[in-house]
Design a protein around this motif. Structure first.
Motif, short mmCIF file in Angstrom:
data_model
loop_
_atom_site.label_atom_id
_atom_site.label_comp_id
_atom_site.label_asym_id
_atom_site.label_seq_id
_atom_site.Cartn_x
_atom_site.Cartn_y
_atom_site.Cartn_z
N GLY A 502 1.27 53.25 75.36
CA GLY A 502 2.77 52.77 74.48
C GLY A 502 3.62 52.70 75.35
O GLY A 502 4.95 52.22 74.97
N GLN A 503 3.45 53.00 76.70
CA GLN A 503 4.78 53.07 77.57
C GLN A 503 4.60 52.09 78.70
O GLN A 503 3.33 51.84 79.23
N PRO A 504 5.55 51.29 79.41
CA PRO A 504 5.54 50.45 80.37
C PRO A 504 5.09 51.23 81.64
O PRO A 504 5.42 52.28 82.07
N GLY A 505 4.16 50.53 82.38
CA GLY A 505 3.57 51.21 83.77
C GLY A 505 3.28 49.86 84.65
O GLY A 505 3.41 48.86 84.29
N THR A 506 2.46 50.07 85.78
CA THR A 506 2.35 49.19 86.64
C THR A 506 0.81 49.47 87.07
O THR A 506 0.45 50.51 87.20
N ALA A 507 0.05 48.49 87.41
CA ALA A 507 -1.42 48.55 88.30
C ALA A 507 -1.74 47.09 88.56
O ALA A 507 -1.19 46.13 88.37
N VAL A 508 -2.62 47.19 89.45
CA VAL A 508 -3.22 46.11 90.33
C VAL A 508 -3.93 45.24 89.28
O VAL A 508 -4.72 45.85 88.49
N GLY A 509 -3.43 44.11 89.15
CA GLY A 509 -4.18 43.19 88.09
C GLY A 509 -3.53 43.06 86.75
O GLY A 509 -3.91 42.50 85.73
N GLY A 510 -1.97 43.78 86.73
CA GLY A 510 -1.62 43.84 85.30
C GLY A 510 -1.23 42.15 85.18
O GLY A 510 -0.88 41.38 85.92
N GLY A 511 -1.12 41.98 83.77
CA GLY A 511 -0.74 40.67 83.26
C GLY A 511 -2.18 39.86 82.64
O GLY A 511 -2.03 38.89 82.18
N ILE A 512 -3.39 40.66 83.12
CA ILE A 512 -4.50 39.74 82.90
C ILE A 512 -4.73 39.50 81.45
O ILE A 512 -5.58 38.63 80.94
N SER A 513 -4.29 40.70 80.70
CA SER A 513 -4.46 40.47 79.44
C SER A 513 -3.88 39.44 78.73
O SER A 513 -4.41 38.86 77.74
N GLN A 514 -2.89 38.95 79.11
CA GLN A 514 -2.14 37.44 78.76
C GLN A 514 -3.16 36.38 78.97
O GLN A 514 -3.48 35.59 78.08
N PHE A 515 -3.98 36.44 80.16
CA PHE A 515 -5.08 35.17 80.03
C PHE A 515 -6.17 35.40 78.97
O PHE A 515 -6.53 34.55 78.65
N ALA A 516 -6.52 36.79 79.20
CA ALA A 516 -7.64 37.05 77.81
C ALA A 516 -7.41 36.68 76.86
O ALA A 516 -7.93 36.08 75.85
N THR A 517 -5.70 36.76 76.20
CA THR A 517 -5.50 36.34 74.72
C THR A 517 -5.52 34.53 74.84
O THR A 517 -5.96 34.21 73.80
N THR A 518 -5.15 34.18 75.72
CA THR A 518 -5.05 32.75 75.90
C THR A 518 -6.55 32.05 75.57
O THR A 518 -6.69 31.36 74.82
N LEU A 519 -7.37 32.87 76.42
CA LEU A 519 -8.78 32.44 76.52
C LEU A 519 -9.67 32.62 75.13
O LEU A 519 -10.19 31.95 74.60
N PHE A 520 -9.21 33.79 74.75
CA PHE A 520 -9.85 34.01 73.19
C PHE A 520 -9.40 33.23 72.48
O PHE A 520 -10.14 32.69 71.20
N ASN A 521 -7.96 32.76 72.26
CA ASN A 521 -7.72 31.76 71.18
C ASN A 521 -8.24 30.47 71.23
O ASN A 521 -8.48 29.76 70.25
N ALA A 522 -8.42 30.07 72.43
CA ALA A 522 -9.05 28.95 72.86
C ALA A 522 -10.59 28.75 72.31
O ALA A 522 -10.91 27.87 71.63
N SER A 523 -11.21 29.83 72.63
CA SER A 523 -12.63 29.98 71.94
C SER A 523 -12.48 30.19 70.72
O SER A 523 -13.69 29.67 69.68
N TYR A 524 -11.52 30.86 69.77
CA TYR A 524 -11.31 31.19 68.52
C TYR A 524 -11.56 29.62 67.89
O TYR A 524 -12.06 29.28 66.95
N PHE A 525 -10.32 28.92 68.24
CA PHE A 525 -10.41 27.59 67.60
C PHE A 525 -11.45 26.44 68.09
O PHE A 525 -11.47 25.52 67.31
N ALA A 526 -12.23 26.67 69.11
CA ALA A 526 -13.10 26.00 69.41
C ALA A 526 -14.52 26.31 68.39
O ALA A 526 -15.75 25.34 68.67
#
Length: 666
Positions: A502-526
Motif C-alpha cells: 500500500g506504500q510507494p516504492g521502487t524496484a527493477v521492472g516497476g511499471g510492468i503491471s500497467q502493460f499487464a493491465t493493458t494486455l489483459f483488457n485486450a484479451s478480455y474484449f477479444a
C-alpha cells in the motif's frame, strides 16, 4: 620342675626310612621299651626325657616335645650320656631342637606391632573425620579454584571472589580448526552457586579415598542455569562458525596453466557435546575445546594428481581442430581451459565439458557452413500484419560433435587432436503455410492506457517489444512471465515505481503491471479465455474497477503472479504492441468471434481509509483510498445475431489504503 619334651615331627631325621633294629643291652636299657622294627609299619621308637636348663624351662601351660631316641651307631653300644646311646648335637644340650622357636613366641611381636599401627591409623582416621566434618572434600577444585577442606560458606566466598569476575568475559573456544569467542550474557548463561557446591558431596568415609585425597585433585565443573532460547541461538551461531563443508580436490586453470586444488576435510560441531562442555566449564580460565566430527572428502590428493597428469595438462598442450564442411574451426588452449572443469564422482575427478563455452570458442569459425533456422512470424508494417516466411536450417549437432572431445584432449599427439563436425537438418517449427492459415486478418480487440512516469515507460517499452509479434495458436495459452523470462537489469529493465504493502516504492521492472493491465483488457474484449490473473490489492484510479491485472517475479525470474489467457478459438491470434512516451496500446489480430460488453456494479462494503505517520526521513505523503467490493461482468455475444453466448461475472475486493502523513505536516 621337669617335664617331658618331644621333638617336632618335622625334624629332618624323621624323614629318613630306618631299618628294623632293637636296643643294645646295657645298664640303661629299658626292658619295657617298645621296639621299632620299621618306619613304615613297625613299632614306634622309644622316647627319652631330659632336664632343661636356664631359659629352657617350660613356662606355664607349655610342654617339651617328646624326642625320639636316635639309633645307636652301627655295631656299637649305647652312648655314655644317653639312656640308649650318645646325645648328638641339639639333643639334650639345652638348645631348641632344630633351631625353631615356639609358634606362639614367633608371631607375638609382629602382631603387637601391627596392632599398634592399626590403632594409630584408626586414631588418625577418626581425628580426620572429626576435624573435616561438614567441609568440602579434600582435593576438590571448581573451575580451577581449590576449595577442598573448606567449609561450604568459605568455599562459596572464595568461588565468588575467584570466578565471578570471569562470568562477564567472553568464553574462548577451539573447535577443530576454528577458534572463536562466546558472549555468556548473550548466550543466557548464569552460574548456580548452591548447586555448584552441592555437587562436591560430603566427606568420603572410605579410608583409602581419604588418603588418596592428599595426593590427588578432583575437578568439578560448574552448574549452569541457561536460558533455553538464548542458549540455543548462541549454539546455532557457534555451529555456523564451526561447521565447514569438505572441499573436494579439484583442478582449476589460471589462463592455460592447470593448478591442483588439494582436498580438505570438513568439520561439523557435535552440538550436544559442545553444550555439555560449555555449560560445565565456561567459568574456567582455560580455552574450551568443543568436540567436532570430521566430514571426509571423497577424492584423495593422489586422484587429483592422476587427473592433473592424465587429462588437465594434455588438454591444454595444443589446439584442437574441428573439421567442418568446407572450412575448419580451431579450439585454442585458452578456449579449452575455459570450457573444461572437473567434478568429484565415485572417488575420482571426472572431466566435464561446458558445451556452451566450447561452442562459443569455435562456432564463429564454422558459421559460414551452417544455415540458420527461422520460423514464420507475423510482422506489422504500416499498421498491417504480414507474414515473414520461414526458413529451414542446417546446423551442427554439437552434442554429437563434442562427444569424443574428452578422449581427444587426453592425447598430446597433434595428429590425434581433431574432431569432425556432425551436421543435421533443422526444419522450421512454424512454417509460412501454417501462419497463412491462422486467419490473422483483422483486429479483434485493442486497449490503451497512459499516464506513466518516464522510468516506468522504459520498462513498458522493453516488455512491449518482447511481446510484439507473438502468435498464440489455437488451443495455446499465453503466459507473460514465461514469455519474457527474467525482467532484470541485464534484460534492459530499470528501477521504477511500484506499490508495496500500500506504500510507494521502487524496484527493477516497476511499471510492468500497467502493460499487464493493458494486455489483459485486450484479451478480455477479444473473448480470450481467462487462464489466470490477479488484480492489485489496492485500487489504482487509472485502471477500470475490477478489470485490471498485476504481475510479479522473484529476483531469479521465477513466476509469482502471472497473467495468462488461452486462445480457445479455431484461428490464431497475433499480438501487436504500440508504445509511445505517453501511452501503450495492445492490439489482438485474428478472426472475430464475439462482440464483448463489460458491466461493472456499484461499489459495496466501502471501508474508509485510516491515517498513518510516515518515517522521519524520506517520507512521501500520500492520500488514502477507500476499500470496496465490486463485480464486473463480461457479456459475450454472437457478432452476427447479437445473441448472448454467455455471461462471466467476477467479484473483486480492494483493500483500503491509509493516508500517509509525514512529520511536520500535522
Amino acid at each position: 620342675m621337669q617335664q617331658d619334651r618331644q621333638w617336632p615331627e618335622s625334624h629332618s631325621e624323621e624323614t629318613d626310612v630306618l631299618p628294623s633294629m632293637s636296643p643294645q643291652p646295657g645298664a640303661n636299657a629299658d626292658p619295657n621299651a617298645t621296639k621299632r622294627t620299621d618306619y613304615l609299619g613297625g613299632p614306634e621308637e622309644p622316647t627319652r626325657q631330659f632336664t632343661p636348663t636356664g631359659d629352657q624351662v617350660a613356662g606355664p601351660g607349655e610342654s617339651y616335645p617328646t624326642q625320639p631316641v636316635p639309633p645307636p651307631a652301627a655295631g656299637g653300644p649305647s652312648g655314655p650320656t644317653g639312656p640308649t646311646g650318645p646325645v648328638g648335637p641339639g639333643h639334650g644340650s639345652g638348645e631348641n631342637p632344630g633351631g625353631h622357636e615356639p609358634a606362639g613366641r614367633r608371631w607375638r611381636k609382629p602382631a603387637l606391632v601391627a596392632a599398634a599401627v592399626f590403632g594409630l591409623f584408626f586414631l588418625l582416621y577418626a581425628a580426620d573425620l572429626l576435624v573435616t566434618s561438614g567441609d568440602v572434600p579434600r582435593g576438590t577444585t571448581v573451575a580451577g579454584v581449590d576449595v577442598g577442606g573448606m567449609s561450604p560458606s568459605r568455599a562459596e566466598d572464595r568461588l565468588r571472589d575467584e570466578i565471578e569476575p570471569r562470568l562477564s568475559e567472553p568464553v574462548a573456544y577451539t573447535a577443530g580448526e576454528t577458534q572463536g569467542r562466546l558472549d555468556p550474557k548473550q548466550a543466557g548463561l548464569r552460574l548456580d552457586w548452591d548447586a555448584t557446591l552441592d555437587q562436591a558431596g560430603d566427606q568420603p568415609l572410605n579410608p583409602f579415598t581419604r588418603i588418596s585425597s592428599f595426593f590427588t585433585t578432583r575437578e568439578l565443573g560448574v552448574v549452569t542455569d541457561a536460558e533455553p532460547n538464548q542458549f540455543d541461538n548462541a549454539m546455532k551461531a557457534v555451529s555456523k562458525e564451526v561447521d565447514r563443508k569438505p572441499v573436494e580436490g579439484g583442478i582449476t586453470f589460471e589462463g592455460t596453466t592447470p593448478t591442483p586444488v588439494e582436498p580438505q576435510p570438513g568439520q561439523k560441531l557435535d552440538t550436544e557435546g559442545a553444550k555439555h562442555t560449555i555449560l560445565t566449564h565456561w567459568a574456567g580460565e582455560e580455552r574450551l575445546t568443543l568436540p567436532v566430527a570430521s566430514t571426509p572428502v571423497t577424492v584423495t590428493a593422489e586422484e587429483v594428481q592422476v587427473a592433473l597428469n592424465d587429462v588437465a595438462k594434455p588438454a591444454v598442450s595444443a589446439p584442437v581442430t574441428v573439421k567442418g564442411e568446407g572450412t575448419d574451426g580451431t579450439l585454442e588452449p585458452a578456449e579449452i581451459a575455459a570450457g573444461l572443469s572437473f567434478e568429484a564422482k565415485d572417488g575420482a575427478l571426472v572431466p566435464t565439458i561446458d558445451q556452451k563455452k566450447i561452442v562459443e570458442g569455435v562456432e564463429p569459425d564454422l558459421a559460414e557452413t551452417e544455415e540458420e533456422r527461422r520460423d514464420a512470424e507475423v510482422v506489422f508494417e504500416g499498421g498491417e500484419p504480414s507474414v515473414q516466411p520461414s526458413q529451414d536450417g542446417y546446423q551442427i549437432n554439437w552434442d554429437k560433435t563434442l562427444e569424443p572431445l574428452v578422449d581427444v584432449l587426453k592425447t598430446e599427439d597433434p595428429g590425434g587432436r581433431e574432431l569432425v563436425a556432425e551436421y543435421e537438418d533443422e526444419p522450421a517449427e512454424v512454417t509460412t503455410e501454417q501462419v497463412e492459415q491462422l486467419g490473422i486478418n483483422e483486429v479483434i480487440a485493442e486497449y490503451t492506457t497512459g499516464g506513466f512516469a518516464p522510468d516506468s515507460g522504459v520498462n513498458i517499452r522493453v516488455v512491449a517489444e518482447e511481446v510484439d509479434g507473438t502468435i498464440v495458436k489455437p488451443g495455446e495459452t499465453f503466459s507473460l512471465n514465461q514469455h519474457t523470462g527474467p525482467r532484470g537489469k541485464p534484460e534492459g529493465y530499470v528501477e521504477a515505481g511500484i506499490i508495496k504493502n500500500g506504500q510507494p516504492g521502487t524496484a527493477v521492472g516497476g511499471g510492468i503491471s500497467q502493460f499487464a493491465t493493458t494486455l489483459f483488457n485486450a484479451s478480455y474484449f477479444a473473448g480470450m479465455k481467462d487462464a489466470g490473473h490477479q488484480e492489485h490489492s489496492y485500487y489504482i484510479s487509472r485502471y477500470p474497477e475490477g478489470r485490471e491485472a498485476t504481475v510479479f517475479q522473484n529476483p531469479d525470474g521465477s513466476s509469482v503472479i502471472d497473467l495468462k489467457f488461452t486462445n480457445d478459438g479455431d484461428t490464431g491470434v497475433a499480438i501487436q504492441t504500440i508504445w509511445t512516451p505517453n501511452d501503450i496500446t495492445v492490439k489482438l489480430w485474428g478472426t472475430k468471434r464475439y462482440d464483448v460488453e463489460s458491466k461493472t456494479s456499484d461499489r459495496t462494503d466501502i471501508k474508509e481509509p485510516g491515517e498513518v505517520k510516515g518515517p522521519e526521513e524520506n517520507c512521501s505523503p500520500s492520500g488514502g483510498t477507500p476499500g470496496f467490493t465490486v463485480t464486473n461482468t463480461r457479456i459475450l455475444k454472437d457478432p452476427d445475431t447479437g445473441q448472448v453466448v454467455r455471461r462471466e461475472p467476477e467479484t473483486t475486493e480492494y483493500k483500503q489504503k491509509p493516508k500517509v502523513v509525514c512529520p511536520g505536516d500535522d
